[in-house]
Each structure stands twice: as C-alpha cells, then as structure tokens.
Scaffold this active site. Structure first.
Site, PDB file in Angstrom:
ATOM      1  CD  GLU A   1      -2.584  -1.559   2.414  1.00  0.00           C
ATOM      2  OE1 GLU A   1      -3.841  -1.713   2.610  1.00  0.00           O
ATOM      3  OE2 GLU A   1      -2.273  -0.945   3.616  1.00  0.00           O
TER       4      GLU A   1
ATOM      5  CB  CYS B   1      -8.115   2.164   7.576  1.00  0.00           C
ATOM      6  SG  CYS B   1      -7.549   2.063   6.250  1.00  0.00           S
TER       7      CYS B   1
END
Lengths: 640, 640
Positions: free
Chosen positions: A313, A409
């Site tokens: 990521e 998230c």
C-alpha cells in the site's frame, strides 16, 4: 516558525451549496450507518465487532476479539467524526450514544492506562512486544485525536482523561531516558496525536515523547529487528525488512523521497511539520518540503491519489503512476490534507492549499458513494469491469464501492475529514486572516478584538465569492489573505463594489487595511474547463488529456460514453461545455460535454486496418461522482 | 485426421542468411555455454548443479541435491538440443560428451526405472506422492523427448532404453486399470512425450497412458486434493486450489479459454492436438481449435508473447495484455510453436503457420542475446529502467538479459527450439509437399519415389524464394503447397520463369503437376512495412501503432530515440524506410526509419501547457534484437 494557525472548528459554520449537503449526509447518514456497522447491526456488510471488542475487554460480554489488531481505531475515528458533527450541530441523542461509548472505553481501559482491546482480550502477556506490527501506539494515537476533538467540541473531558492516562503510560515507557524502552511505532500516528494533546494541555511530556518518536526513527540499531530477536512470536513480519515500508530506513531529517506505506509515511510527515512549527526546527522543515515536493511533483495522481502500488500500500518510484492498478488509498489522500494543513501553518503558500483542494474535491470525496453508505478504499483512475477487481494485478481496484471492509480504516477517516473541513478553511496570525479554501458560512476570528467573516460561495460550481466583514471594535486592522487557486482565471477583486488590485504573494491575494463592519470583499474568477497534460515521464498518460474545472477533475464513464472508453478521443480543438445535470443520481452536478470521436477498429486482435473515427458527443462527470450509476468502465485520461 | 506430417529433422538442411547464423551460434556458443553452466564451471551466473545432481544420484559424488525439483529437465533439454545439433552437423567431441552424460543418467536411474535426482537423493520415500508440485512426470517427459531426439539423430538407443524403462514404470503405475493410481501430472509434459515415444516405438501402452493423462484431467474427485489429504508433507501448495493454475478445472474437451500457467496449458494443448490427430478425436480437435482461437485472438501479444500475468505465470482474461508488466514467458511462446506444429499436421492452414512465424521471429528469438550467452525468461513490450525490474509490479520484467536463472527452463528450451526449426518448415502427405515456413536449404521428401527440394531464401529480409526440385523418378506427381504469410503482399509466382496463378487454399499456394528435376518455382512478394493496430479492447494500445515487416515486429529503443519514448509519435502519413544497419552490434539488421515527432512537455507533473511537438527521425529495430546495446527504454507500441 508557525506563521498562522488554523482556527478551531467550533469557530466556523459551513453553509454553502456544496459542503452543506455533504456534511448533512455525513451527519445524518454516514455517522449512524457507521455506528450500526461497528455494532454489527447490518447483515450484508463485512463484520466489524469493533464495539463488542470493547465490551469484552471491559468484562461486560463474553467472547474473543474479532478483526484486525487495529480494530479499535475505527471507533476512535467515529468518535472524532461525532465530535466534529457536534461542534457544528448539537444532537443530544448522538451525544448520549458517544458518551456511553466513551464510558465503555473507560471501563475497557486497564488500571495502568493501557488501552487496546486486542491485547487485553487475547494476549495480555504480549503487550508492547511488537511495535512493528501490533498497532498499539497507532490505536492510542487515534483515540487521543478523538479525545482532543471531543473535548474541544463538547467541553467534556472524560475521554481526554482516559487518553491522558494512556498517553502518560506511553510517555513513561518510551524514550531515551533511564529505564525507558527505545521503541518506535510501526504505524506512525501517535506522534501527531501527542502533538495535538500537547497543544491543548501544554504538557511537555507529550511534546517530548512525540519528538522522541520522530527523532528516533531510522536510527541504528534498527529497533524492529532488535525487538524481533527477543519476542519469540510473529504477527506478520519477522522484523528483518529494510525499513522502507515503515519509513525506518533513514533518520527523518535525511529523508527526501516518499517511500513505503503511504499512510504511515504521510501521517509521519504531518507530525514532522507540526513539530517543526512547534520547535522551529528548520532541518525538519527542509525535509518536509523535500518530501512534499517529491510527492506532489513526482508521485501524485491528478486526482490527488498518492501511494501508487498495492505492494505494501505504498509509494513507488518517481513517475510510476499506473491508472488502472494504482492503490491511491483514501486514507493517504486524507493524510495529505493533514500534511497540507500543517505546512500552511508554517508557510501560507498556495502550493499547499491547491493540493489540499485537489485531495478534497477528488479522491477524498470520490471514496464515498453519494448515499453515504458505500466506500472506496482504493481509488483507480481507470476501471474496466472484468479486469478491475478480478485479475490478480487489479484485484484491489474495485469497480464499485463495498459497504464496509474487514480493514475499515478509510470509511470513518472520510467522515472525520469531511466534517472538519471548516478548520482547514480558515486561519489567523497576529495580523492576518487567512482563507485557505473557499467555504461558504461564517468564521469567527480573534484578530484585533474579534472579527467575524461571512462567506457566500457556490464554489466549486462558480467562483463568485463574497466576504462580509464584521468587527467587534469600530475598526480592525488586519490583512485578509485569500488563497486564489491556480485554476481560477481572470480573477477580479472588488471592495465595497470598487475594483481593487490585490497584492499577490505565493498564491494568496492580500488586502491590508482597517476593516469595519459591513465591508464587502468580492472575488470573481472564471472557472474555465482546463485541459491538463501529464509529465511525459508518466508513460501511460502520454498523448492523453484530463479535464478539470476548478479543483474538480473529471472522468468519463461507460454510462455516458459506451465502452470501450479507450476508443474515445477528445480533439484538441473541441469546445467543452459545462452544464448542470437535470435529473437522475447526479442531479445538479456540473457535467461537461464536447464533440469527440469514437474509433471503431477491427474485431481482430491485431489488424492492418486503422480504426475508423466517427463523431460523437463526449460527456464527462466529476471524478468524485463516479460509480454512482451502476458498474461500468471509467477513465480520467482520454486521448486527445 | 492427420493430413500431413512434418518431416524428420535429418531430412532438412538449413542454409540461408538468417537461420544459419542463429543455428551456428546455438551450436558453437549456446550449447557449450549451457553445458558449462550445468557443470558449474562459470562463476558469475546462477548456480545450476544439474549435472552434479546426477552424479550424486548415481552414487559417484557426495552431497545434496541443489536447485529446483525439476532441475533434471535442464539436462534433458540440453541433450535434446545436442541431438538436433548432431542431426545437422556431426561433432564427435560433442557426441562423446552427450554419450557420457547419457551413461551417467543411466547410472542415476533406479533399478525399477525411476529417474529423478531430487527424490532419489533427498526423499526416496516421497516418490510419486505429490504429482501437483513435484514435477517427476514433467522431468520424465523432457528426458523422453531428449531420448527420442537423440535416437533419431544418432541411431543410438542408450537413452531411449533408459527412458522406455522409465516410461514403462509410469505406464504400469498410472491409469484407470486395476491396481493403478489415478494420478495426473501437475505440470503437463509427459503426455506429449509419451505420444512421441509411441510414434517411434509403436508401443500402445505409451499412447494409452498419454490418452489416460489427457482424459483424466479435470475429472472429479480432484486428484490433487485427494493426494494432498494423505501425504502429510507440503512442497508449495496444499492441493486445495480451484484447478485453474494447472488446467484441472474442467475435462479437457470442455475447456474453451486458455487459463492458468501458460506453459502447462500450451504443453497440454499440444498433446491434445497430437492425440486428436492420432485417434481422430473430433471433440478434442474442437477444443484445440477453441483454445487456439482464444489465445491468438484474445490473449496474445503482437510479439507472440502469451501468458500475460506474473501471478501464476499465467493466462489472464481476454484482452488483459499489459505491455510493461506482462509475463510472456519464453517457454510459453516455444510451446505455441509446438501447438502450431501439431495443428498444422491436422489442418495445414496459414492461420497456424502465421502464428508459428510470429512466435519464432519475435519472442522466441528475442529471448536470446545476440552473443548467445544471456537470456530473457520474461519478454516485456515496454521497458523503463528504474521501474522495469525494480518496482514490485514490474520486478519480473527485466530490462537486460541475465546469464542464467535459478529456474532455468527457458534458455535450454530456446536451444532445442532454434535447432529444430527445420522440422517445422516442411511436411508431406501422400500427395502433397508442404512448405510451412520459408527456410533456405534442402528438404528430402518421400513422395512419389523421393523428391528433394532446394530452397534459396533471404527471408525475412526479403521475400524472393526460389525452390529447385529434384525427383528420383523421371517425374513425380504431387502438389506443392507453400504457406504464404499474411504479411507477404503482391505475391507473384513463376514456374521455370513463367508467371503462374496459384490455387490459394487456407493461406497456402498449391501447385499441382508432374514435377521433374530442374523445375524451378519462384515466389516473389513484397514485404512492406505494415502499421499494425490493436483491438481497442486492449486499452493500453489504443491510439498506438506497431510496425511490422514480414513476420518481424519492430520496437523503439532509447539508444536510437532518446527517452522518454512515451514522448514519441509516428504520424499516420509518415513514410517508413527500411535500411540495413551498417555497423555496430546490430550490423546487417534491417532497421526502419521515419519522420516522427518528439513532444516536450512541462517539467511539472501536471500542467495546462500542452506538450510541444518537434520533428525528429524515428528509428525502429526488430524486437528480436532489443537490449543488445546496453540498457535503456524500449517500447513496441508507439503513438500515431
């Protein structure tokens, strides 16, 4: 070196045609929806269990912890969003729910201040042993942010007290002092949170520990490798990596390229900027500026997406910005807003405020469906159903928003971001009021006895902004500095109806005078449709153009333009018309249309026959509204 | 349903300006180099240990097996290449080396015929327990192919006897009969090998077991899952996957899209076609044709690369053909040559022969450096140093050829392919001689008492082909069918100097008559530079063109055109000139040049300023010669 400070959220009221709708949506739909998810009341989305984890940790329910080790942070972000909602809009019922949740969090806290449901429930003997993976400091950081926000919004200090006990535990445990542990967080977040806590409490220990975490990073011996040697258990990684992933590869002042996990990275850069402002650390500021420039000039999508690779990521290398396989995590663009806000405190320069707008009006907004109930984690610039979300290289780049995520998230991060935009819009120094972004509503400032500014704005639909000043004293002497985004053209200024020449410095128009109640400053600019070209080092964008009007980047959807979208061309001389959509899911949205070309090629895979052009009308919609009308192809860049 | 059969390699002599150089290189450089590698004599390349493994298994050296479980297959492919080399060019010294190696292999074989150094050395108790991962049948298949080739080339049957003992063991062990095990290979290869062994021995058991392996695939219960349940040890996978990777997801006759590991897949399709020809299985042929069409019309690069994703070294979905992140394994394009050859046996159609040429003249040849000492495993169509071979998504797509690989399947596969091209060029049926590809040299055929054809050719440099016929009898009656590739234009035919009109059927020009010694058939065609366009469903190629002359696909290198290559454009009306390179590493190669445009854009990442065009001369070189002049950008597709 802090030049100005953004003003508290409860000094700002938002009231305009763009943001009021969004904030209402977040308040009325997203916040209740996300609480329902976290309380496992919705059957068709990924299970959360985030609230139940606290109940179990508090001894009020039976069971095991469920979800990621950082599941607590969803609750923290939700509470922070609630705080911002309450700042603007009292809601006793919601406040009761939040207070109850806060009480529960208090009961889940251990006597020494430790707070983390995963370890309290599952592995109390493993606390603090795996800072690289275990996210204990990360969860603390988010809950501290929630506590600060809730205290500012409501004046209630229950959560603040809980989190000060937790912060005290952390400050006593970590650092270079005698008897302290030389730990650093695997996922940065605690640093920026401790700095916020210091800002409202004045407690030096919080500043010191934040400073310690920032300074200790990247130092030898590598803490993560050291802790891995003695631990005897593994969560995900064995601690032997090169440190790039968590920005532990070099001391922070020596870092000049954004690398590794993008959210970790930008949360850290945000804290670095905040610390530089607080401590006048020019070396740290220099590093922040290098990192800012590297991201925004080498590693950022036109939509504001950052962190282009799914692997870790993470940031990739300069100019590696693939459109279809990008990661561009929502949280990373939100982090860029935090970073911009902190850089603006030090240096009110339009280059930060422009990026802030780019983030907000594109990737951040695009991440949420227009009904407030579905969310993107990954934000591609090109989608082809059947490939996107399906083949391994594109598995993460979904063509439609899910209702929730196992790793959730992003959705609550969007909520807190969208409800706190007011505090990004305005700032003040001793002698200057700053309007960083055009935001309709009012702002109350402290300058020269107190000033209230009302802003009327339909931005980004147009750029006719009207500021009406009220001063508490008869007159108030200050500069009013208004950020004029680079996409505003032919900007005109009038004061009480009379044309003015602005003093332009670093992208801000400064008006310095003695102001009095009733003064009206108007800004009128054109928002033409711009053709944006990419640096040719980004090979995938060569020969292509993207359309932007104001801060809003446009995209083409199959719904309006028929697949394959790769067959479309927008000739360089085509006139582009902006019109509001009359009805349907995107009613009221400004769409673009232009004469374009669709190529029709051979059915063969390869052919000697060139594709045949036929004239068509192309239609583009704002990127932030894509995937609201079913699933189909989408692309931002189109051949010119 | 076999219509014609390609003729044995020792009936063909290669003598032309293109292939003679390559075969000489393989004979004189590649074969000795690869033996040195396999004998661990070269210090700067990946360790092989492949020969030493046999010594250890034979009890003639101490130590452990090193390398992959399929390390033996490198030796097999090398021996097969040696056999092809000896067919054309006697070399007593090389033959002694090969004979010694074969004797060693014999000594490494176990008394029951079992032959696999990994299991013999490391885990004798684990034989045949993990067909999904352990490659025992794969290694046997390659050694059987080597044995057949070596026998055909030299008449020596030592290796053939070794491998018949091994094949007998396999045939006795696997099948549906009483006391047999219902196993299938994880990596297909044994099927096509057993069919070759059947073809030269006539032993029905080999045909039956090949048939069994093909028919058993994709049947329930899933054999790999079954074997995984009882085994108690894991090599790589746990056997629970969906079967796509190893084409075990459906019975072979029901498969209509190429999926999974590309080499496994196309080796299997090759065996399916061979079995269909042998047994007149129309259902199997139908499946072969569907799979062929799916690959060549939906999943193949213009360079002949197949298997577009690194994930599983596999086929992806239709039209997912990324240029920079492709896998396009060398072995997969070689496998496509095998498949084409088998399809041509059943149906001499230019659509197979064209693809055969596309494979050979592009990806297969490109995989080898022009000095014969470095090799590509992965064959990208776009390379940007600093991204290619570096970032995780592009890690496999190297910008320069390594000297060897830990997993070295490709280099020796190229050797055997390039040395056996003669057997792909020619075929015959009872009444027809087929020239599938233009190949200078001679071919001896059996038709009507015996016919020898001499071919003079500078193809692919030009297409002026001269066939001179000799007949053993006074006259020989047959059709001469010559494949005319689709990229040959304005084709003219003369017989003994007189213009002829050919009977064109399925891409072949047929000439039917009584031939006699001295007859000369000439074919002259233009090889214009073609602009090739991709199907618009391949989004990454839209708006771009690739250049092809004859079967040779061209590319642009930084060396000739300056980076970034994405900044280049080739206008649709630019005339393209072909000229031979006068000197340097590519001396004698036909390069292309054309008036083109270089765009120079802003230094900003995104800019309102359109790039400025400036006229330049573009230069393109054959894709098969790329990366021979240092490391730089390369791309096949260029904006038009």
């Amino acid at each position: 070196m802090r030049v100005q400070k953004n003003i508290p959220l409860n000094h700002v009221k938002v009231d305009d045609s763009f943001w009021s709708r969004i904030q209402k949506l977040v308040r009325e739909t997203v916040i209740p929806y996300q609480l329902d998810v976290m309380e496992d009341k919705l059957p068709d989305v990924e299970k959360s269990h985030a609230v139940e984890n606290f109940r179990i940790a508090a001894g009020e329910a039976e069971g095991e912890h469920y979800g990621w080790v950082f599941q607590d942070s969803d609750v923290a972000k939700w509470l922070e969003a609630v705080a911002y909602s309450l700042s603007a809009c009292p809601d006793p019922e919601l406040e009761v729910k939040a207070d109850e949740l806060i009480e529960l969090i208090g009961r889940a806290q251990e006597p020494d201040g430790y707070l983390n449901t995963y370890f309290s429930i599952m592995y109390p003997e493993r606390k603090w042993q795996n800072l690289h993976d275990a996210h204990e400091l990360y969860c603390s950081g988010h809950m501290i942010e929630a506590a600060v926000a809730y205290y500012k919004a409501t004046g209630k200090d229950v959560l603040l007290k809980i989190m000060r006990r937790n912060a005290d535990l952390i400050c006593n445990r970590f650092g270079n002092g005698d008897g302290k542990i030389r730990g650093i967080p695997g996922h940065q977040e605690i640093e920026l949170a401790l700095l916020q806590l210091y800002e409202i409490t004045g407690e030096k220990a919080y500043l010191e520990t934040a400073t310690y975490f920032i300074n200790e990073r990247g130092k030898e011996p590598n803490y993560f490798q050291e802790e891995g040697k003695t631990r005897g258990w593994i969560m995900w990684s064995d601690g032997t990596e090169d440190g790039i992933y968590a920005q532990n590869h070099a001391p922070v002042r020596e870092q000049d390229k954004a690398v590794g996990h993008s959210v970790r990275a930008v949360y850290m850069y945000t804290a670095m900027a905040a610390l530089a402002a607080e401590t006048n650390d020019t070396q740290l500021l220099t590093a922040c500026n290098k990192l800012w420039d590297n991201i925004t000039q080498k590693q950022m999508y036109v939509t504001g997406g950052v962190g282009s690779t799914v692997h870790g990521e993470a940031f990739s290398v300069d100019y590696d910005l693939p459109n279809a396989t990008t990661y561009s995590e929502t949280c990373a663009s939100i982090a860029m807003c935090f970073f911009a806000k902190r850089m603006l405190e030090i240096n009110p320069d339009g280059k930060y405020a422009d990026i802030l707008e780019r983030m907000l009006y594109n990737t951040v907004l695009a991440s949420m469906q227009r009904d407030g109930k579905r969310f993107f984690y990954v934000n591609p610039l090109e989608v082809i159903p059947g490939i996107s979300g399906v083949v391994e290289t594109h598995r993460h780049a979904l063509p439609a928003r899910p209702g929730w995520y196992a790793c959730a998230c992003c959705p609550p991060n969007v909520s807190r971001m969208l409800l706190s935009i007011g505090s990004y819009a305005w700032g003040e120094s001793e002698n200057t009021i700053f309007a960083h972004i055009f935001l309709g509503g009012t702002a109350e400032l402290n300058i020269d006895g107190g000033v209230k500014i009302e802003c009327e704005s339909d931005y980004p639909d147009d750029c006719n902004i009207k500021y009406t000043i009220s001063t508490k004293k008869d007159k108030a002497a200050f500069s009013f500095a208004i950020h004029i985004p680079v996409w505003c053209k032919n900007t005109r200024y009038t004061l009480n109806g009379k044309p003015q020449i602005a003093e332009i410095r670093n992208g801000y128009a400064y008006f310095t005078r003695e102001w009095q109640t009733g003064d009206i400053l108007e800004i009128n600019a054109d928002l033409p449709v711009l053709r944006i070209y990419s640096n040719l080092a980004v090979g995938g964008n060569a020969g292509q153009v993207c359309l932007q009007r104001g801060p809003v980047v446009y995209c083409f959807e199959e719904e309006d333009n028929k697949a394959p979208l790769a067959a479309l061309r927008l000739p360089a001389d085509s006139e582009i018309t902006a019109t509001k959509i009359a009805d349907g899911a995107l009613k009221g949205i400004t769409a673009l249309s232009a004469k374009g070309i669709r190529e029709t090629g051979s059915n063969e895979l390869y052919s000697e026959k060139p594709p045949k052009p036929e004239p068509i009308t192309l239609k583009a919609i704002p990127y932030h509204t894509w995937a609201n009308r079913g699933t189909g192809e989408m692309r931002v860049w189109i051949r010119e």
